[in-house]
Design an enzyme around this catalytic site. Structure first.
Site, PDB file in Angstrom:
ATOM      1  N   CYS A 193       0.831  -1.221   0.001  1.00 21.09           N
ATOM      2  CA  CYS A 193       0.041  -0.063   0.105  1.00 21.09           C
ATOM      3  C   CYS A 193       0.790   1.351   0.050  1.00 21.09           C
ATOM      4  O   CYS A 193       1.390   1.749  -0.844  1.00 21.09           O
ATOM      5  CB  CYS A 193      -0.946   0.044   1.105  1.00 21.09           C
ATOM      6  SG  CYS A 193      -2.557   1.138   0.854  1.00 21.09           S
ATOM      7  N   ARG A 200     -12.537   5.942  -1.339  1.00 24.72           N
ATOM      8  CA  ARG A 200     -11.851   5.001  -0.465  1.00 24.72           C
ATOM      9  C   ARG A 200     -12.179   3.749  -1.086  1.00 24.72           C
ATOM     10  O   ARG A 200     -13.560   3.415  -1.305  1.00 24.72           O
ATOM     11  CB  ARG A 200     -11.867   4.929   0.903  1.00 24.72           C
ATOM     12  CG  ARG A 200     -11.099   6.064   1.500  1.00 24.72           C
ATOM     13  CD  ARG A 200     -10.707   5.833   2.960  1.00 24.72           C
ATOM     14  NE  ARG A 200      -9.261   4.913   3.110  1.00 24.72           N
ATOM     15  CZ  ARG A 200      -8.276   5.477   2.959  1.00 24.72           C
ATOM     16  NH1 ARG A 200      -8.000   6.773   2.475  1.00 24.72           N
ATOM     17  NH2 ARG A 200      -7.012   4.582   2.876  1.00 24.72           N
ATOM     18  N   HIS A 230      -3.690  -5.541   2.263  1.00 22.90           N
ATOM     19  CA  HIS A 230      -3.297  -5.807   3.799  1.00 22.90           C
ATOM     20  C   HIS A 230      -4.015  -6.959   4.172  1.00 22.90           C
ATOM     21  O   HIS A 230      -4.405  -8.061   3.510  1.00 22.90           O
ATOM     22  CB  HIS A 230      -4.054  -4.676   4.588  1.00 22.90           C
ATOM     23  CG  HIS A 230      -3.462  -2.947   3.959  1.00 22.90           C
ATOM     24  ND1 HIS A 230      -2.149  -2.904   4.657  1.00 22.90           N
ATOM     25  CD2 HIS A 230      -4.066  -2.285   3.283  1.00 22.90           C
ATOM     26  CE1 HIS A 230      -2.279  -1.374   4.057  1.00 22.90           C
ATOM     27  NE2 HIS A 230      -3.110  -1.286   3.432  1.00 22.90           N
TER      28      HIS A 230
HETATM   29  N1  GLN Z   1      -2.552   6.881   1.803  1.00 20.57           N
HETATM   30  C1  GLN Z   1      -2.574   6.045   0.883  1.00 20.57           C
HETATM   31  C2  GLN Z   1      -3.898   6.008   0.215  1.00 20.57           C
HETATM   32  O1  GLN Z   1      -4.743   5.781   0.891  1.00 20.57           O
HETATM   33  C3  GLN Z   1      -2.149   4.690   1.256  1.00 20.57           C
HETATM   34  C4  GLN Z   1      -3.106   3.845   2.348  1.00 20.57           C
HETATM   35  C5  GLN Z   1      -2.844   2.599   2.868  1.00 20.57           C
HETATM   36  O2  GLN Z   1      -1.529   2.398   2.886  1.00 20.57           O
HETATM   37  N2  GLN Z   1      -3.415   1.916   3.544  1.00 20.57           N
HETATM   38  O3  GLN Z   1      -3.877   5.470  -0.818  1.00 20.57           O
END
Ligand code: GLN
Length: 240
Positions: free
Chosen positions: A95, A129, A192
């Site tokens: 990520c 998101r 993740h």
């Molecule tokens: N900040 C980044 C995004 O939201 C990475 C998020 C994360 O590592 N989960 O794209």
């Protein structure tokens, strides 16, 4: 015969380590022990002396703010990271660090975070998101199961190899069905969950390349995968 040893370097555990990413290091070290190796885990945080020698690098995700905190340090160690990647050191970056192993992350606020360019890829912060369980198909690893939570949209440039093709979830972006990226023995991914406990075949990939690079060969142990198989099944059957 002395026991062979593998050293796992955890990159920025203080600032880049969310949604269970620490579990990747735990899982990988346990798997390496099951294959008969002694394992040492080294934490590397901004300002530390970067180790000359290590066998596998693992890095996790973080908020945009965490990415800003480590950015200068990441550029300081970038030449060594690139050299090690080119020499075949296996690496897994999830990520936030996956994004910064690309060329650029342009945040939703318009800030440009320059990446280290290991992946020929760029990321653009989105308004939405992308959250939920995710399943990929990959030629080398079969079905890969994980959990994504990001707003950055990553685009692979040129002919960069993806980690897998999304069959459930979003993956790199909303425009194509790719997830993750691969170069040398480096894997970048949004998954993740953590990724490795549910996907031991990826742990074995990292361990095999580390062992072959260091000792010239890898003799895998026969490990009972009943539990990870069950965990994969449950995670894959969950609604998005
Ligand atoms: N900040 C980044 C995004 O939201 C990475 C998020 C994360 O590592 N989960 O794209």
């Amino acid at each position: 015969m002395t026991t062979q040893k593998l050293t796992i370097l955890q990159l920025y555990p203080r600032d880049m380590n969310i949604y269970g990413d620490w579990g990747n290091v735990l899982s990988l070290s346990r798997r390496a022990r099951q294959h008969g190796f002694d394992v040492e885990i080294i934490d590397y945080n901004p300002g530390d002396v970067f180790p000359e020698e290590y066998d596998i690098l693992v890095g996790g995700g973080g908020q945009d703010s965490g990415q800003t905190v480590i950015q200068d340090d990441l550029h300081r160690i970038a030449p060594k990271l690139r050299e090690d990647a080119e020499a075949g050191t296996p690496m897994l970056v999830i990520c936030g660090l996956y994004q910064l192993f690309g060329k650029e992350f342009r945040t939703v606020g318009g800030e440009s975070l320059e990446g280290i360019g290991l992946f020929n890829a760029h990321t653009i912060g989105g308004e939405q998101r992308l959250i939920g369980n995710i399943v990929l198909e990959s030629e080398e690893f079969g079905t890969i199961v994980g959990y994504e939570n990001h707003s950055g949209l990553t685009y692979l440039d040129g002919d960069v190899q993806r980690l897998g093709t999304v069959t459930k979830g979003d993956g790199n972006n909303l425009d194509d069905d790719g997830e993750g990226a691969r170069v040398h023995h480096v894997i970048g991914s949004y998954l993740h969950g953590s990724l490795l406990p549910k996907n031991p075949v990826i742990s074995d990939y990292l361990i095999r390349h580390a062992a072959e690079k260091k000792y010239g060969q890898f003799q895998p142990a026969d490990i009972d995968d009943t539990l990870p198989t069950r965990a994969r099944g449950v995670a894959a059957s969950r609604p998005r």
